[in-house]
Design a protein around this motif. Structure first.
Motif, PDB file in Angstrom:
ATOM      1  N   ILE A 251       0.622  -1.559  -0.212  1.00 19.46           N
ATOM      2  CA  ILE A 251      -0.255   0.017   0.090  1.00 19.46           C
ATOM      3  C   ILE A 251       1.345   0.969   0.345  1.00 19.46           C
ATOM      4  CG2 ILE A 251      -1.679   1.228   1.240  1.00 19.46           C
ATOM      5  CD1 ILE A 251      -3.238  -1.019   2.590  1.00 19.46           C
ATOM      6  N   ARG A 252       0.909   2.284  -0.877  1.00 15.93           N
ATOM      7  CA  ARG A 252       1.591   3.165  -0.974  1.00 15.93           C
ATOM      8  C   ARG A 252       1.451   4.599   0.005  1.00 15.93           C
ATOM      9  NH1 ARG A 252      -0.943   3.058  -6.050  1.00 15.93           N
ATOM     10  NH2 ARG A 252       1.102   2.032  -8.035  1.00 15.93           N
ATOM     11  N   ASP A 253       2.181   4.785   0.377  1.00 14.90           N
ATOM     12  CA  ASP A 253       2.735   6.045   1.247  1.00 14.90           C
ATOM     13  C   ASP A 253       1.253   6.796   2.219  1.00 14.90           C
ATOM     14  OD1 ASP A 253       4.854   4.668   2.794  1.00 14.90           O
ATOM     15  OD2 ASP A 253       5.922   5.196   1.295  1.00 14.90           O
ATOM     16  N   GLY A 254       0.595   6.894   1.156  1.00 11.16           N
ATOM     17  CA  GLY A 254      -0.367   7.962   0.574  1.00 11.16           C
ATOM     18  C   GLY A 254      -1.475   7.316   1.184  1.00 11.16           C
ATOM     19  N   GLY A 255      -1.359   6.371   1.987  1.00  4.52           N
ATOM     20  CA  GLY A 255      -2.317   5.154   1.968  1.00  4.52           C
ATOM     21  C   GLY A 255      -3.788   5.025   1.480  1.00  4.52           C
ATOM     22  N   ILE A 256      -5.009   4.941   1.698  1.00  3.91           N
ATOM     23  CA  ILE A 256      -5.899   4.630   0.504  1.00  3.91           C
ATOM     24  C   ILE A 256      -7.493   5.723   0.737  1.00  3.91           C
ATOM     25  CG2 ILE A 256      -7.721   2.713  -0.400  1.00  3.91           C
ATOM     26  CD1 ILE A 256      -5.767   0.556   0.345  1.00  3.91           C
ATOM     27  N   GLU A 257      -7.896   6.769  -0.362  1.00  5.84           N
ATOM     28  CA  GLU A 257      -8.896   7.088  -0.141  1.00  5.84           C
ATOM     29  C   GLU A 257     -10.249   5.957  -0.064  1.00  5.84           C
ATOM     30  OE1 GLU A 257      -9.105   9.405  -3.179  1.00  5.84           O
ATOM     31  OE2 GLU A 257      -8.241  10.743  -2.710  1.00  5.84           O
ATOM     32  N   GLY A 258     -10.949   6.393   0.666  1.00  3.53           N
ATOM     33  CA  GLY A 258     -12.300   5.741   0.779  1.00  3.53           C
ATOM     34  C   GLY A 258     -12.141   5.709   1.398  1.00  3.53           C
ATOM     35  N   LEU A 259     -13.474   3.816   1.563  1.00  3.37           N
ATOM     36  CA  LEU A 259     -13.561   3.240   2.547  1.00  3.37           C
ATOM     37  C   LEU A 259     -12.854   1.684   2.519  1.00  3.37           C
ATOM     38  CD1 LEU A 259     -15.338   1.697   4.816  1.00  3.37           C
ATOM     39  CD2 LEU A 259     -16.910   0.762   3.624  1.00  3.37           C
ATOM     40  N   VAL A 260     -12.099   0.997   3.558  1.00  7.55           N
ATOM     41  CA  VAL A 260     -10.946  -0.062   3.219  1.00  7.55           C
ATOM     42  C   VAL A 260     -11.701  -1.106   4.215  1.00  7.55           C
ATOM     43  CG1 VAL A 260      -8.791  -1.266   4.026  1.00  7.55           C
ATOM     44  CG2 VAL A 260      -8.937   1.621   2.799  1.00  7.55           C
ATOM     45  N   LEU A 261     -12.061  -2.155   3.827  1.00  8.78           N
ATOM     46  CA  LEU A 261     -12.706  -3.248   4.063  1.00  8.78           C
ATOM     47  C   LEU A 261     -11.484  -4.576   4.557  1.00  8.78           C
ATOM     48  CD1 LEU A 261     -16.060  -3.891   2.666  1.00  8.78           C
ATOM     49  CD2 LEU A 261     -15.805  -2.758   4.862  1.00  8.78           C
ATOM     50  N   ILE A 262     -12.090  -5.135   5.692  1.00 14.22           N
ATOM     51  CA  ILE A 262     -10.447  -6.675   6.291  1.00 14.22           C
ATOM     52  C   ILE A 262     -11.656  -7.580   6.759  1.00 14.22           C
ATOM     53  CG2 ILE A 262      -8.932  -6.700   7.939  1.00 14.22           C
ATOM     54  CD1 ILE A 262      -7.213  -4.108   7.858  1.00 14.22           C
ATOM     55  N   LEU A 263     -11.557  -8.411   5.991  1.00 16.49           N
ATOM     56  CA  LEU A 263     -12.792  -8.906   5.644  1.00 16.49           C
ATOM     57  C   LEU A 263     -12.490 -10.275   7.283  1.00 16.49           C
ATOM     58  CD1 LEU A 263     -14.699  -9.572   3.238  1.00 16.49           C
ATOM     59  CD2 LEU A 263     -14.550  -8.250   4.566  1.00 16.49           C
ATOM     60  N   THR A 264     -11.656  -9.927   8.464  1.00 18.33           N
ATOM     61  CA  THR A 264     -10.378 -10.907   8.880  1.00 18.33           C
ATOM     62  C   THR A 264     -11.396 -11.392  10.232  1.00 18.33           C
ATOM     63  OG1 THR A 264      -9.350  -8.359  10.452  1.00 18.33           O
ATOM     64  CG2 THR A 264      -8.111 -10.735   8.640  1.00 18.33           C
ATOM     65  N   LYS A 265     -12.732 -10.814  10.484  1.00 23.82           N
ATOM     66  CA  LYS A 265     -13.182 -11.146  11.903  1.00 23.82           C
ATOM     67  C   LYS A 265     -14.787 -12.110  11.061  1.00 23.82           C
ATOM     68  CE  LYS A 265     -13.125  -7.196  14.133  1.00 23.82           C
ATOM     69  NZ  LYS A 265     -13.893  -5.714  15.566  1.00 23.82           N
ATOM     70  N   MET A 266     -14.904 -12.551   9.928  1.00 19.88           N
ATOM     71  CA  MET A 266     -15.366 -13.754   8.815  1.00 19.88           C
ATOM     72  C   MET A 266     -14.545 -14.336   8.799  1.00 19.88           C
ATOM     73  SD  MET A 266     -17.838 -10.759   6.295  1.00 19.88           S
ATOM     74  CE  MET A 266     -18.297 -12.030   5.736  1.00 19.88           C
ATOM     75  N   ASP A 267     -14.726 -15.379   9.602  1.00 21.69           N
ATOM     76  CA  ASP A 267     -13.065 -16.362   9.297  1.00 21.69           C
ATOM     77  C   ASP A 267     -13.765 -18.096   9.581  1.00 21.69           C
ATOM     78  OD1 ASP A 267     -13.978 -16.926  12.254  1.00 21.69           O
ATOM     79  OD2 ASP A 267     -11.189 -15.871  12.676  1.00 21.69           O
ATOM     80  N   GLU A 268     -15.009 -17.920   9.364  1.00 17.85           N
ATOM     81  CA  GLU A 268     -15.644 -19.318  10.014  1.00 17.85           C
ATOM     82  C   GLU A 268     -14.861 -20.443   9.229  1.00 17.85           C
ATOM     83  OE1 GLU A 268     -20.163 -19.083  10.629  1.00 17.85           O
ATOM     84  OE2 GLU A 268     -20.132 -17.822  12.174  1.00 17.85           O
ATOM     85  N   ILE A 269     -14.999 -21.816   9.293  1.00 20.10           N
ATOM     86  CA  ILE A 269     -14.624 -23.105   8.317  1.00 20.10           C
ATOM     87  C   ILE A 269     -15.205 -23.357   8.419  1.00 20.10           C
ATOM     88  CG2 ILE A 269     -12.415 -24.221   7.573  1.00 20.10           C
ATOM     89  CD1 ILE A 269     -11.079 -22.071   8.648  1.00 20.10           C
ATOM     90  N   THR A 270     -15.678 -24.037   8.055  1.00 20.03           N
ATOM     91  CA  THR A 270     -16.600 -25.432   8.149  1.00 20.03           C
ATOM     92  C   THR A 270     -16.722 -27.000   6.935  1.00 20.03           C
ATOM     93  OG1 THR A 270     -18.329 -24.826   8.359  1.00 20.03           O
ATOM     94  CG2 THR A 270     -19.437 -26.258   7.861  1.00 20.03           C
ATOM     95  N   ALA A 271     -16.095 -28.264   7.391  1.00 19.80           N
ATOM     96  CA  ALA A 271     -15.303 -29.046   6.767  1.00 19.80           C
ATOM     97  C   ALA A 271     -16.638 -30.272   6.564  1.00 19.80           C
ATOM     98  CB  ALA A 271     -14.292 -29.638   7.176  1.00 19.80           C
ATOM     99  N   ASP A 272     -17.798 -30.684   5.536  1.00 18.93           N
ATOM    100  CA  ASP A 272     -18.207 -31.466   5.133  1.00 18.93           C
ATOM    101  C   ASP A 272     -17.463 -32.730   4.457  1.00 18.93           C
ATOM    102  OD1 ASP A 272     -20.188 -32.912   4.108  1.00 18.93           O
ATOM    103  OD2 ASP A 272     -21.350 -31.099   2.808  1.00 18.93           O
ATOM    104  N   GLU A 273     -17.111 -34.123   5.839  1.00 18.77           N
ATOM    105  CA  GLU A 273     -16.400 -34.624   5.428  1.00 18.77           C
ATOM    106  C   GLU A 273     -17.217 -35.501   4.489  1.00 18.77           C
ATOM    107  OE1 GLU A 273     -14.550 -37.245   8.382  1.00 18.77           O
ATOM    108  OE2 GLU A 273     -14.600 -35.022   9.833  1.00 18.77           O
ATOM    109  N   LYS A 274     -18.396 -36.168   4.449  1.00 14.88           N
ATOM    110  CA  LYS A 274     -19.317 -36.459   3.325  1.00 14.88           C
ATOM    111  C   LYS A 274     -19.012 -36.533   2.249  1.00 14.88           C
ATOM    112  CE  LYS A 274     -24.279 -38.118   2.918  1.00 14.88           C
ATOM    113  NZ  LYS A 274     -25.579 -38.125   3.151  1.00 14.88           N
ATOM    114  N   ASN A 275     -19.305 -34.569   1.242  1.00 12.21           N
ATOM    115  CA  ASN A 275     -19.284 -34.417   0.027  1.00 12.21           C
ATOM    116  C   ASN A 275     -18.192 -33.912   0.083  1.00 12.21           C
ATOM    117  OD1 ASN A 275     -21.656 -34.913  -0.673  1.00 12.21           O
ATOM    118  ND2 ASN A 275     -22.081 -33.085   1.207  1.00 12.21           N
TER     119      ASN A 275
END
Length: 301
Positions: A68-92
């Motif tokens: 990310i350049r040193d001037g940063g980012i205008e507008g809205l930046v999203l970081i999705l690290t709180k959306m981190d659910e993982i589900t394994a379906d062994e059958k499928n």
């Protein structure tokens, strides 16, 4: 409505936050607005509000293969690290992971479910969303080889699902780079396997990574795409550029394809060193090096 009004609805949104806190290079200017949605409802609300207010929207994933350049980012930046659910379906024989989940953790979940195919990702530090966006790969494996489907949120606030073929994967490329869709989750189609064998393969790949890559320093991973018929590291070494330093950014003595932050580096240091390497490799070998690392944001005034 103002973006910061979303705080009153329980959404974690902040102003003027240095993105160097989140990038693996530990460089980068501020985000004008930075939000961490916890679920699909919050994500949809943020995307729709940004559109209503005509505010630029950027998703940066786990920021592991990013400058990310040193001037940063205008507008809205999203970081999705709180959306981190993982589900394994062994059958499928599938594993479904939200975009903010680490691909490392997704690989581990597949192992615990006795599913093989994601071992190559055992040491990739990015998020699932970033891996899909960039078609991340290592040690002969690529994200596209195991993707079954990808759920996205369009910039118009609509949820849709892409099949593997619709994602149009290529080398460090996927369709969402062009559409601007926000990856929400991905489902990986895997094969049944022996847990111990899967674990052994993951540990083998991680051993190679530790031996060959400068993991002890901040970096953005492999900087350049591999040009057809050439290897980047050996060219950099032959050009006498290994160990070259600009400011706090140094071409790694452990792996010439990596640029590390040896202390106090800025994004400008990184970019100046990248441009120097590109210029010298073109001059000496006639090879144009393209960056694999994603470079975004504005220059500092």
């Amino acid at each position: 409505m103002k973006l910061m009004d979303l705080k009153d609805q329980g959404i974690d949104i902040q102003e003027n936050v240095p993105l160097s806190r989140f990038t693996f290079t530990q460089t980068g200017g501020p985000a004008e607005f930075l939000a961490f949605p916890k679920n699909l409802t919050e994500l949809k609300q943020l995307v729709e509000t940004a559109k209503q207010l005509s505010i630029p929207l950027t998703v940066i994933g786990n920021a592991s293969n990013l400058i990310i350049r040193d001037g940063g980012i205008e507008g809205l930046v999203l970081i999705l690290t709180k959306m981190d659910e993982i589900t394994a379906d062994e059958k499928n024989h599938t594993v479904t992971a939200q975009a903010g989940a680490r691909i490392i953790d997704t690989s581990e979940a597949a192992c615990q479910a006795g599913l093989t195919g994601l071992e190559f990702a055992a040491g990739i530090p990015g998020s699932v969303g970033g891996a899909v966006f960039m078609n991340a790969g290592a040690y002969g494996g690529e994200t596209e080889f195991v993707i079954k489907s990808v759920d996205v949120l369009t910039r118009n606030g609509e949820f849709k699902t892409y099949t593997h073929d619709e994602m149009n994967f290529g080398y460090r490329y996927s369709l969402v780079q062009d559409t601007g869709d926000v990856v929400v989750s991905a489902t990986f189609g895997l094969e049944p396997g022996d847990k111990l064998a899967i674990k052994d393969k993951m540990e083998y790949f991680n051993g190679l990574r530790r031996a060959k890559q400068p993991l002890e320093y901040p970096s953005c991973g492999s900087v350049f795409k591999r040009p057809k018929g050439h290897y980047v590291g050996p060219m950099i070494i032959k050009a006498g550029l290994q160990g070259k330093r600009i400011g706090g950014a140094e071409d790694s003595m452990k792996h010439a394809g990596f640029i590390i932050n040896v202390g106090g580096a800025t994004a400008t240091d990184y970019l100046n060193l990248i441009h120097l390497i590109q210029k010298e490799i073109l001059k000496k070998f006639g090879v144009t090096l393209e960056t694999e690392v994603r470079i975004i944001g504005k220059e500092k005034d």
